[in-house]
Write an enzyme that holds these catalytic residues in place. Structure first.
Site, short mmCIF file in Angstrom:
data_model
loop_
_atom_site.label_atom_id
_atom_site.label_comp_id
_atom_site.label_asym_id
_atom_site.label_seq_id
_atom_site.Cartn_x
_atom_site.Cartn_y
_atom_site.Cartn_z
N THR A 68 0.86 -1.18 0.00
CA THR A 68 0.00 0.00 0.00
C THR A 68 0.89 1.23 0.00
O THR A 68 1.94 1.24 0.65
CB THR A 68 -0.88 0.07 1.25
OG1 THR A 68 -0.02 0.05 2.38
CG2 THR A 68 -1.85 -1.07 1.32
N LYS A 98 -12.12 18.73 11.48
CA LYS A 98 -12.85 18.71 12.75
C LYS A 98 -13.03 20.14 13.22
O LYS A 98 -12.11 20.76 13.73
CB LYS A 98 -12.09 17.88 13.79
CG LYS A 98 -11.91 16.44 13.32
CD LYS A 98 -11.05 15.63 14.27
CE LYS A 98 -10.62 14.33 13.62
NZ LYS A 98 -9.47 14.46 12.72
N GLU A 123 -6.14 -3.38 0.19
CA GLU A 123 -6.45 -4.39 1.20
C GLU A 123 -7.73 -5.17 0.91
O GLU A 123 -8.03 -6.16 1.57
CB GLU A 123 -6.62 -3.71 2.58
CG GLU A 123 -5.32 -3.23 3.21
CD GLU A 123 -4.94 -1.81 2.78
OE1 GLU A 123 -5.41 -1.35 1.72
OE2 GLU A 123 -4.18 -1.16 3.52
N TRP A 148 -17.78 17.34 12.14
CA TRP A 148 -16.92 16.96 11.02
C TRP A 148 -17.38 17.62 9.73
O TRP A 148 -18.57 17.62 9.41
CB TRP A 148 -16.94 15.43 10.82
CG TRP A 148 -16.13 14.70 11.84
CD1 TRP A 148 -15.48 15.24 12.91
CD2 TRP A 148 -15.89 13.29 11.87
NE1 TRP A 148 -14.84 14.24 13.61
CE2 TRP A 148 -15.08 13.05 13.00
CE3 TRP A 148 -16.27 12.21 11.07
CZ2 TRP A 148 -14.64 11.77 13.36
CZ3 TRP A 148 -15.84 10.94 11.41
CH2 TRP A 148 -15.03 10.73 12.55
P1 AMP Z 1 -5.46 2.18 -2.50
O1 AMP Z 1 -5.22 1.13 -1.49
O2 AMP Z 1 -4.23 2.89 -2.93
O3 AMP Z 1 -6.23 1.64 -3.64
O4 AMP Z 1 -6.35 3.29 -1.83
C1 AMP Z 1 -7.58 3.00 -1.22
C2 AMP Z 1 -8.28 4.26 -0.80
O5 AMP Z 1 -8.61 5.03 -1.95
C3 AMP Z 1 -9.59 4.05 -0.10
O6 AMP Z 1 -9.43 3.74 1.26
C4 AMP Z 1 -10.28 5.39 -0.32
O7 AMP Z 1 -9.83 6.36 0.61
C5 AMP Z 1 -9.80 5.78 -1.70
N1 AMP Z 1 -10.83 5.42 -2.70
C6 AMP Z 1 -10.90 4.31 -3.44
N2 AMP Z 1 -11.98 4.34 -4.24
C7 AMP Z 1 -12.62 5.51 -4.00
C8 AMP Z 1 -13.81 6.13 -4.49
N3 AMP Z 1 -14.55 5.59 -5.44
N4 AMP Z 1 -14.15 7.33 -3.97
C9 AMP Z 1 -13.40 7.93 -3.01
N5 AMP Z 1 -12.27 7.39 -2.52
C10 AMP Z 1 -11.88 6.19 -3.00
#
Ligand code: AMP
Length: 546
Positions: A185, A443, A334, A448
């Protein structure tokens, strides 16, 4: 009493056996990093994957060993997905856009034994090699003619390796819980953490991705895989696309609008999948360069977008200019990553476009096999009433149970929930509406404020190209929102015009305390807004008390 049905392990090699038999001539088209369009098919890919598996065995790799890639979306990278995992090795796809220190950390942590790399990454490979003592060989993904003069020990030519390998490798059978791929990640703080997928999780995830209200790939589809193969298994497209026998189009490193348009046009793309920034740039370019007639000639039916919130304007533009539905998906490295998708329900049939858009800007409903839940500050369950906001948690057969080598400790609670760090509301129909990352939420006076919602509204302003909202310290309210705007080319919006626009669309106490203009916004290696960087630059911006 146990059922009396066969129990065969769910293995990635089964996908390859399937396409080889049922869709051998279906095309895999890729644009190499040097710009050349290469055409192959599942039949040829299966043969080459088998040769690769023999070759890797010949190099002494043992089941479970890690084979890393530093490569763009090309047919070679695609066949490596199968050759490596099918033989029981673990494919570690590395994001070449990470900082060198992060790359060194993750490749050492993963204990990568061999690395396959596109020749364009030769300088990167040369700088990494001295720091990666565990790597036994570097395989340049090209033929002899294009071999780079890389100063690394044991440089191998991929095409020669394949040519010399036995073509008759038999895919082994093993426990379906065996690891197949490894992705780190791209955490914005701390070291990246490894997510280790299994054959079973990958096949179940691939099947779910193909459900009708998810990506619904078919043998008639031509899929533009804009999402990189080094990001969360490219959202399962190498697997779900093959399970459907769909044509796959791999754009290589060129993701600029014109290059994507060219592939859409010449390869009859029906479904294209990528992150919102790609679509933002694509639409701006199409509006400026293409006529209605040219757009109408495309076969595009669906745009899949995930990884960050899709702006309302993007959804509207795809609808109005292209007649195309934007399917928003939410997930994380994840979660394999697909967890929710924004398909309509029967009740949406015939509703006004504006109502449909309200649904589409949400992150979608859980696909079968994933459960989402909402939890309050003390871990209490919150209702799915569309109003309650809390942390989004997930569980299911393709959700992580722990990071590679136990980094980060326990990640699941006693009920199997994994806390995503995303803040959301879930409406009674099950549509998730993401309002923030826990670390980005503003915040203010004990309440929020959602940065994503303000960004989304700002993006509807005709002069705004991209927008980011961050929290800045405030002596009275603790934190207040600051809006940072990257204007559209040739436009010079004023602070007043932006605030006027927002004032009729958001609550008064959500109004940003200030607006600043920038020439571009920083992004992470996976295309998300890099808010840590923005906080560093603008964190002390606010001078107003009150
Ligand atoms: P990654 O592990 O790099 O794919 O990032 C995952 C994170 O991307 C998630 O926990 C979200 O915060 C963000 N994310 C993924 N899909 C979306 C979506 N459709 N809208 C908003 N945030 C998203």
């Amino acid at each position: 009493m146990l059922g009396l049905m066969q129990n065969r392990p769910l293995l990635i090699s089964e996908i390859l056996n399937y396409v080889e038999r049922l869709h051998p001539e279906r095309e895999i088209v890729s644009r190499d990093p040097d710009g050349i369009i290469h055409r192959t098919n599942y039949g040829e890919i299966a043969g080459r994957a088998r040769r690769l598996a023999s070759a890797l065995k010949g190099l002494g790799l043992q089941p479970g060993d890690r084979f890393a890639t530093l490569a763009w979306n090309t047919y070679r990278h695609f066949e490596i997905y199968y050759g490596v995992t099918g033989s029981g090795l673990v494919l570690h796809t590395v994001n070449p856009r990470l900082f060198p220190e992060q790359l060194q950390y993750i490749m050492n942590h993963a204990e990568d034994a061999y690395v396959g790399f596109d020749p364009v990454f030769t300088p990167l490979v040369e700088s990494l090699a001295p720091h990666l003592p565990g790597v036994k060989g570097w395989i340049a993904l090209c033929d002899r003619e294009h071999m780079p003069k890389a100063q690394v020990a044991n440089l191998i030519c991929y095409e020669e390796l394949l040519a010399a390998a036995a073509p008759d490798f038999v895919w082994p059978s093993f426990d379906e819980n065996t690891a197949c791929t490894l992705c780190y990640t791209s955490g914005t703080t701390g070291n990246p953490k490894g997510v280790l997928y299994s054959h079973r999780s990958t096949l179940l995830h691939g099947l779910a991705a193909n459900a009708a209200d998810a990506l619904a790939f078919s043998a008639r589809d031509s899929i533009l895989m804009v999402v990189p193969l080094f990001h969360a298994n490219a959202w399962s497209l190498p697997f779900s696309g093959a399970m459907a026998g769909a044509k796959l189009v791999l754009p290589g490193p060129k993701l600029d609008p014109e290059s994507l348009w060219m592939l859409m046009e010449t390869e009859g793309i029906t479904k294209a999948l990528g992150i919102p920034t790609i679509w933002l740039n694509f639409i701006a370019w199409v509006e400026a360069n293409k006529t209605k007639e040219e757009i109408a000639r495309l076969k595009l039916k669906l745009v899949g977008s995930g990884g960050a919130a899709v702006p309302r304007a993007t959804i509207e533009k795809f609808r109005d200019l292209f007649g195309v539905y934007v399917l928003q998906a939410w997930g994380m490295t994840e979660t394999s990553p697909l967890a929710t998708t924004g398909a309509p329900l029967a009740k949406h049939e015939g509703v006004a476009q504006s109502e449909l858009i309200e649904m589409q800007i949400k992150q979608g409903r859980q696909v079968f096999g994933i459960e989402v839940g909402l939890f309050g500050k003390d871990g209490e369950r919150l209702p799915h009433d569309g109003a309650s906001v809390g942390e989004l948690k997930v569980r299911g057969n393709w959700v992580i149970s722990g990071y590679f080598k136990g980094v980060g400790g326990q990640v699941m609670d006693a009920e199997g929930w994994f806390g995503t760090g995303d803040v959301a509301a879930i409406d009674p129909d099950g549509y998730v509406r993401l309002t923030d990352r826990l670390k980005d939420v503003i915040k203010s006076g004990g309440e929020w404020i959602s940065s994503i919602e303000i960004e989304n509204i700002a993006l509807s302003h005709p002069d705004v190209f991209e927008a980011a909202v961050i929290a800045i310290p405030h002596p009275v309210w603790q934190e207040r929102p600051l809006l940072i705007v990257h204007p559209r080319p040739g436009r010079t919006p004023t602070k007043e015009s932006i605030l006027d626009f927002l004032s009729t669309r958001i609550a008064k106490w959500w109004m940003p305390d200030d607006v600043v203009f920038v020439e571009s916004l920083p992004h992470t290696a996976t295309g998300k807004l890099l808010k840590t960087e923005l906080r560093k630059t603008f964190g002390g911006q606010l001078a107003v008390a009150g």
